[in-house]
Enzyme design. Structure first.
Site, PDB file in Angstrom:
ATOM      1  N   TYR A  53       0.856  -1.204   0.000  1.00 27.88           N
ATOM      2  CA  TYR A  53       0.000   0.000   0.000  1.00 27.88           C
ATOM      3  C   TYR A  53       0.881   1.239   0.000  1.00 27.88           C
ATOM      4  O   TYR A  53       1.796   1.348   0.805  1.00 27.88           O
ATOM      5  CB  TYR A  53      -0.914   0.025   1.240  1.00 27.88           C
ATOM      6  N   GLU A  55      -0.313   4.838  -0.624  1.00 30.10           N
ATOM      7  CA  GLU A  55      -1.018   6.118  -0.811  1.00 30.10           C
ATOM      8  C   GLU A  55      -0.051   7.281  -0.642  1.00 30.10           C
ATOM      9  O   GLU A  55       0.764   7.288   0.282  1.00 30.10           O
ATOM     10  CB  GLU A  55      -2.160   6.245   0.200  1.00 30.10           C
ATOM     11  N   ASP A 199      -6.172  13.971 -24.934  1.00 32.66           N
ATOM     12  CA  ASP A 199      -6.330  12.585 -24.493  1.00 32.66           C
ATOM     13  C   ASP A 199      -5.788  11.705 -25.624  1.00 32.66           C
ATOM     14  O   ASP A 199      -6.462  11.482 -26.621  1.00 32.66           O
ATOM     15  CB  ASP A 199      -7.808  12.309 -24.231  1.00 32.66           C
ATOM     16  N   THR A 225      -3.999   6.255 -21.831  1.00 34.70           N
ATOM     17  CA  THR A 225      -3.971   4.899 -21.305  1.00 34.70           C
ATOM     18  C   THR A 225      -2.586   4.343 -21.611  1.00 34.70           C
ATOM     19  O   THR A 225      -1.862   4.851 -22.477  1.00 34.70           O
ATOM     20  CB  THR A 225      -5.009   3.994 -21.993  1.00 34.70           C
ATOM     21  N   LYS A 228      -2.950   0.582 -24.845  1.00 41.00           N
ATOM     22  CA  LYS A 228      -3.352   0.540 -26.249  1.00 41.00           C
ATOM     23  C   LYS A 228      -2.085   0.479 -27.113  1.00 41.00           C
ATOM     24  O   LYS A 228      -1.321  -0.462 -26.972  1.00 41.00           O
ATOM     25  CB  LYS A 228      -4.291   1.701 -26.550  1.00 41.00           C
ATOM     26  N   ARG A 234      -2.757  -2.576 -18.296  1.00 34.02           N
ATOM     27  CA  ARG A 234      -3.957  -1.735 -18.253  1.00 34.02           C
ATOM     28  C   ARG A 234      -3.722  -0.639 -17.221  1.00 34.02           C
ATOM     29  O   ARG A 234      -3.385  -0.919 -16.070  1.00 34.02           O
ATOM     30  CB  ARG A 234      -5.185  -2.557 -17.850  1.00 34.02           C
TER      31      ARG A 234
HETATM   32  C1  LIG Z   1      -9.771   4.025 -24.316  1.00 36.15           C
HETATM   33  C2  LIG Z   1      -9.970   5.474 -24.084  1.00 36.15           C
HETATM   34  C3  LIG Z   1     -10.197   5.982 -22.802  1.00 36.15           C
HETATM   35  C4  LIG Z   1     -10.566   5.134 -21.594  1.00 36.15           C
HETATM   36  O1  LIG Z   1      -9.727   4.193 -21.184  1.00 36.15           O
HETATM   37  P1  LIG Z   1     -10.174   3.067 -20.133  1.00 36.15           P
HETATM   38  O2  LIG Z   1      -8.863   2.569 -19.670  1.00 36.15           O
HETATM   39  O3  LIG Z   1     -10.982   2.087 -20.901  1.00 36.15           O
HETATM   40  O4  LIG Z   1     -10.969   3.731 -19.055  1.00 36.15           O
HETATM   41  C5  LIG Z   1     -10.235   7.366 -22.635  1.00 36.15           C
HETATM   42  N1  LIG Z   1     -10.091   8.190 -23.684  1.00 36.15           N
HETATM   43  C6  LIG Z   1      -9.916   7.731 -24.944  1.00 36.15           C
HETATM   44  C7  LIG Z   1      -9.767   8.711 -26.060  1.00 36.15           C
HETATM   45  C8  LIG Z   1      -9.868   6.359 -25.185  1.00 36.15           C
HETATM   46  O5  LIG Z   1      -9.743   5.931 -26.443  1.00 36.15           O
END
Ligand SMILES: *Cc1c(COP(=O)(O)O)cnc(C)c1O
Length: 414
Positions: A53, A55, A199, A225, A228, A234
């Site tokens: 943990y 935090e 994003d 993220t 991807k 993840r």
């Molecule tokens: C995949 C994605 C997210 C969210 O990701 P999660 O890990 O599934 O919550 C946010 N913004 C964009 C543009 C995405 O493609």
């Protein structure tokens, strides 16, 4: 030798893991947001770091015994700084949506106005959709793509921004296949004093691999993220200018989250290390070559593609050009062992549950080592599946062909 303890102790869970591994090996993954991590990333996730943990932040924890954990978090942060030329980095977000929640919390108050891309034009749920926390807490106004070209019209973005005066402008999307003009977004935001938030969840690996322009030096704050195109575990990260470091950190913890997942932080660090290597540049370049080849093959066969092609790892194929809907294609392709995700096309006449398009992406099959020749074969098998979608015998034959090809490109495992 892998999963020995799991196999001995819990047959049920082990059997499910085994079945899923076999499915991943025998099928083609064209879901644009998915990838296969390396064995090193897998191993880092399965370490005793999960027992801790932590935090707080390195040097400032609410629990004892974190003097080693601090090293892994600092290492992950240093690697991200190099990878994206970032001033400040937070590696604790548990996934993309919570990262975005933290970004909004750091810069906005509930009810504040934000400008983002419409979901059915390629935006993300967390960019203001009415069923999502973002749409319920903040006052999102939306821009779209030009219905003819499928490309974001920056004059329209400017017009809406000047009229609506949002406190923040969001760029970066889930189903947009063209290069994004970050500087133009920044110039528009500067005219009205708005924050800029990118994003880059989908394209982070292509930016890290030096194939697409990087918004991090330009924008106030950037989230991505890590699972991807970046090909890590993840999770997510937030990068921002140093002057926003404190408010971003406080929004992640204690604002949004409790303790970070230290084993995932370790796996993130491994993935960032991989992305810093020259081989990753080749990987990113091949993803795009593969996507361009795939798009060209579909166009040759008479399919329409939103925006007419792709600059990145994904494309949205409009199946109404073949008299079909997204769901029919998804079902036919699943029968031959190809996974895709349904997708709306801009101004889709069909409902979101059965939209007109599918989104296809090449990050996962590129990780397996597939190149242009395999792209051509895959598209031809996909086309045959649609043309014979009610012929179960033909579909079974196509599934065998896919399986044979996949056997030559095993997924990375421990
Ligand atoms: C995949 C994605 C997210 C969210 O990701 P999660 O890990 O599934 O919550 C946010 N913004 C964009 C543009 C995405 O493609």
């Amino acid at each position: 030798m892998k999963y020995d303890h799991l196999k001995n102790q819990d047959e049920q869970v082990f059997a499910i893991v085994e079945r899923e591994e076999q499915r991943q090996n025998e099928e083609i993954e064209l879901i644009a947001s998915e990838n296969y991590v390396t064995p090193a990333v897998l191993e880092a996730m399965a370490t005793v770091l999960t027992n801790k943990y932590s935090e707080g932040y390195p040097g400032h924890r609410y629990y004892g015994g974190n003097y080693i954990i601090d090293d892994i978090e600092n290492l992950a942060i240093e690697r991200v700084k190099k990878l994206f030329d970032a001033e400040h980095v937070n590696v604790q977000p548990l996934s993309g949506s919570p990262a975005n929640a933290a970004v909004y919390m750091a810069f906005l108050n509930p009810g504040d106005k934000v400008l983002g891309l419409k979901l059915d034009h390629g935006g993300h749920l967390s960019h203001g959709h009415s069923v999502n926390f973002s749409g319920r807490l903040y006052n999102f106004v939306q821009y779209g793509v030009n219905p003819e070209t499928g490309i974001i019209d920056m004059d329209e973005v400017r017009e809406i921004a000047l009229r609506e005066k949002p406190k923040m402008i969001v760029a970066g999307f889930s189903a947009y296949s063209r290069e994004i003009d970050w500087q133009k977004f920044k110039d528009i935001a500067d005219e009205i004093g708005a924050y800029t938030f990118a994003d880059i969840a989908h394209i982070a690996g292509l930016i890290a691999g030096k194939q697409l322009k990087n918004p991090v030096p330009i924008f106030d704050v950037v989230s991505t993220t890590t699972h991807k195109t970046l090909r890590g575990p993840r999770g997510a990260i937030i990068m921002c200018k140093e002057k926003y470091a404190k408010q971003v950190n406080s929004a992640v913890f204690p604002g949004m989250q409790g303790g970070p997942h230290d084993h995932i932080t370790a796996a993130k660090a491994v993935a960032f290390g991989e992305a810093l290597k020259p081989e990753f540049i080749e990987y990113a370049a091949q993803i795009i070559k593969n996507a361009k080849t795939m798009a060209a093959e579909f166009l040759n066969l008479g399919y329409r593609i939103v925006s007419g092609g792709t600059d990145n790892h994904l494309m949205v194929v409009d199946l109404s050009s073949k008299g079909l809907a997204g769901k029919e294609a998804e079902i036919a392709w699943e029968k031959i062992g190809i996974s895709v995700s349904r997708s709306t096309i801009p101004n889709d006449p069909n409902p979101p549950m059965n939209p007109s398009g599918v989104r296809l992406g090449t990050p996962a099959i590129t990780t397996r080592g597939m190149k242009e020749a395999e792209m051509k074969l895959i598209v031809s098998l996909m086309d045959k599946a649609l043309m014979n979608k009610d012929d179960e015998i033909k579909l079974a034959e196509l599934k065998e062909e896919i399986k044979k090809m996949c056997a030559q490109f095993p997924i990375p495992t421990k």
